[in-house]
Design a protein around this motif. Structure first.
Motif, PDB file in Angstrom:
ATOM      1  N   PRO A 124       1.020  -1.088   0.220  1.00  0.00           N
ATOM      2  CA  PRO A 124       0.063  -0.256  -0.337  1.00  0.00           C
ATOM      3  C   PRO A 124       0.685   1.431  -0.405  1.00  0.00           C
ATOM      4  CG  PRO A 124      -1.019  -1.958   1.800  1.00  0.00           C
ATOM      5  CD  PRO A 124      -0.036  -2.301   0.921  1.00  0.00           C
ATOM      6  N   THR A 125       0.364   1.981  -1.171  1.00  0.00           N
ATOM      7  CA  THR A 125       1.191   4.099  -0.698  1.00  0.00           C
ATOM      8  C   THR A 125       2.193   3.555  -1.253  1.00  0.00           C
ATOM      9  OG1 THR A 125       1.892   3.947   1.228  1.00  0.00           O
ATOM     10  CG2 THR A 125      -0.911   4.465   0.735  1.00  0.00           C
ATOM     11  N   THR A 126       2.532   2.604  -1.886  1.00  0.00           N
ATOM     12  CA  THR A 126       4.157   2.248  -2.724  1.00  0.00           C
ATOM     13  C   THR A 126       3.698   2.228  -4.078  1.00  0.00           C
ATOM     14  OG1 THR A 126       4.440  -0.365  -2.783  1.00  0.00           O
ATOM     15  CG2 THR A 126       4.622   1.219  -0.667  1.00  0.00           C
ATOM     16  N   ASN A 127       5.045   1.926  -4.524  1.00  0.00           N
ATOM     17  CA  ASN A 127       4.958   2.115  -6.296  1.00  0.00           C
ATOM     18  C   ASN A 127       3.933   2.898  -7.511  1.00  0.00           C
ATOM     19  OD1 ASN A 127       5.780   0.019  -8.071  1.00  0.00           O
ATOM     20  ND2 ASN A 127       3.775  -0.633  -8.526  1.00  0.00           N
ATOM     21  N   ASN A 128       4.372   4.021  -6.453  1.00  0.00           N
ATOM     22  CA  ASN A 128       3.456   5.607  -6.895  1.00  0.00           C
ATOM     23  C   ASN A 128       1.797   4.957  -7.906  1.00  0.00           C
ATOM     24  OD1 ASN A 128       6.170   6.350  -7.127  1.00  0.00           O
ATOM     25  ND2 ASN A 128       6.397   7.586  -8.783  1.00  0.00           N
ATOM     26  N   GLY A 129       1.680   4.223  -6.156  1.00  0.00           N
ATOM     27  CA  GLY A 129       0.237   3.934  -7.029  1.00  0.00           C
ATOM     28  C   GLY A 129      -0.575   2.974  -8.314  1.00  0.00           C
ATOM     29  N   PHE A 130       0.360   2.296  -8.678  1.00  0.00           N
ATOM     30  CA  PHE A 130       0.479   0.894  -9.745  1.00  0.00           C
ATOM     31  C   PHE A 130       0.206   0.122  -9.090  1.00  0.00           C
ATOM     32  CE2 PHE A 130       2.414   5.134 -12.408  1.00  0.00           C
ATOM     33  CZ  PHE A 130       1.875   4.136 -13.415  1.00  0.00           C
TER      34      PHE A 130
END
Length: 399
Positions: free
Chosen positions: A356-362
């Motif tokens: 959650p909330t990583t990967n810029n939302g992807f």
């Protein structure tokens, strides 16, 4: 005593096989949990970039090397995937906020219906406007689909029977890529809406030429064919994004599987179903397919610890397999559904699905755009997310 031992040995083998089959046929762990996590990720993404997208008519595509979200314009081939993902989130959650956002981003693509510069308008408009029509009928959206099909049809060469993919260049005069199979869905859709069989005829012609010329005897695919547009003669067979001209680019295999599956859906011509099954079996049985069923970026690429996987190819494959399974008898259907489930279980694991909330939302990590061009290697891609969500929707709704 000997017979008892034989019976026990046989029972042991049966139990092992049953255990293997049970592991191989595990259902998706929790669609509700995956959907919930996906909605949370896209809420985070939208909150992070909405102001940028709102002012520039842009769409999120990937993560750039500097860590920022890579945005793209409405005429990029990937522009339809973000609104398409929003539509699938709405269909999966029935949350009105996704419908509102999906509508907003879909209608940003309105002018694309008149664009004739390449074949990708099928991706762009069917993934956006086409998915919008799954929610509710719309005369305005129907008109967009038909106009887009008219634009795509301008790239059809009737003497060769193919839709030209890219514009002519020094390298090739009339290139056709296997990806182009995906744009046929738009043409079939336009015929359903308008009653004009022209689009259907073009789609069938292109599918037949692709089946005849793009695939090798083992059902691996070339990426790019260069045609003589006046005669239909194939002047050369190449790759652009794969490892070599004679290799099997993973996403290209997925495009072919998906494309021939949708052609069977729309025509019920058994040769398309047979082609799709051959491609599916090529993927499933390839000796270089890793145990988690997420392929390397090319099935023939040299393998080492750094060889990139392609989650986008896996997601496209899983989505296609769920639909393919609906056209088969119970035994065969289970085989391909199980294969799709195993892919989705892998993509849903922490190895590929972002925290959650990583990967810029992807949603998904570890996709590859074009390794030969050193472009988008081991990054999230909006089309990986799109086909992942479509696979979840199909697993839930297709019987």
């Amino acid at each position: 005593m000997k017979n008892i031992l034989k019976s026990l040995a046989l029972l042991s083998v049966i139990l092992v096989l049953q255990s293997y089959n049970n592991n191989d046929s595990k259902p998706i762990k929790s669609i509700k949990k995956i959907v919930k996590a996906s909605a949370e990720q896209y809420t985070f993404m939208n909150n992070s970039i909405y102001s940028k997208l709102n002012t520039k008519r842009m769409m999120p595509r990937t993560i750039k090397k500097n860590g920022e979200t890579g945005l793209t314009g409405i005429y990029d081939w990937t522009s339809g995937f973000y609104p398409g993902s929003l539509w699938y989130l709405h269909l999966l959650t029935n949350d009105a906020k996704w419908e509102k956002l999906a509508t907003e981003y879909t209608e940003r693509l309105d002018s694309v219906q008149y664009w004739t510069e390449n074949h990708d308008i099928g991706f762009m408009m069917e993934c956006s406007y086409g998915n919008a029509l799954k929610k509710a009928p719309s005369k305005a959206y129907d008109d967009v689909i038909v106009q887009t099909a008219k634009s795509l049809a301008t790239r059809f060469h009737p003497k060769a029977g193919i839709i030209q993919s890219w514009n002519a260049s020094k390298k090739w005069g009339c290139p056709v890529i296997v990806d182009n199979m995906m744009n046929l869905e738009l043409l079939f859709h336009a015929t359903k809406i308008s009653g004009d069989s022209t689009y259907y005829t073009i789609a069938v012609s292109h599918a037949n030429a692709t089946m005849k010329n793009h695939f090798r005897p083992d059902y691996s695919s070339y990426h790019v064919l260069n045609y003589n547009p006046e005669t239909g003669e194939v002047l050369g067979k190449y790759t652009h994004q794969g490892y070599a001209d004679d290799s099997s680019w993973a996403r290209g295999q997925a495009w072919g599987l998906y494309g021939f599956t949708l052609c069977y859906r729309e025509t019920k011509d058994p040769k398309y179903l047979e082609q799709a099954l051959h491609i599916a079996d090529y993927i499933k049985n390839h000796p270089n397919l890793p145990k988690d069923n997420i392929p390397y970026w090319d099935y023939n690429a040299p393998l080492n610890n750094d060889t990139p996987r392609d989650a986008s190819a896996a997601a496209i494959t899983a989505s296609a397999l769920y639909e393919l399974a609906t056209f088969l008898d119970k035994k065969e259907s289970k085989l391909y559904k199980n294969f799709a489930n195993s892919i989705i279980n892998s993509l849903s694991s922490p190895a590929y699905f972002a925290e959650p909330t990583t990967n810029n939302g992807f949603l998904l990590k570890h996709s590859v755009g074009s390794l030969p061009h050193n472009s988008e290697i081991d990054v999230p891609l909006n089309y990986a997310d799109y086909y992942f969500l479509e696979a979840l929707y199909r697993q839930k709704t297709l019987k």
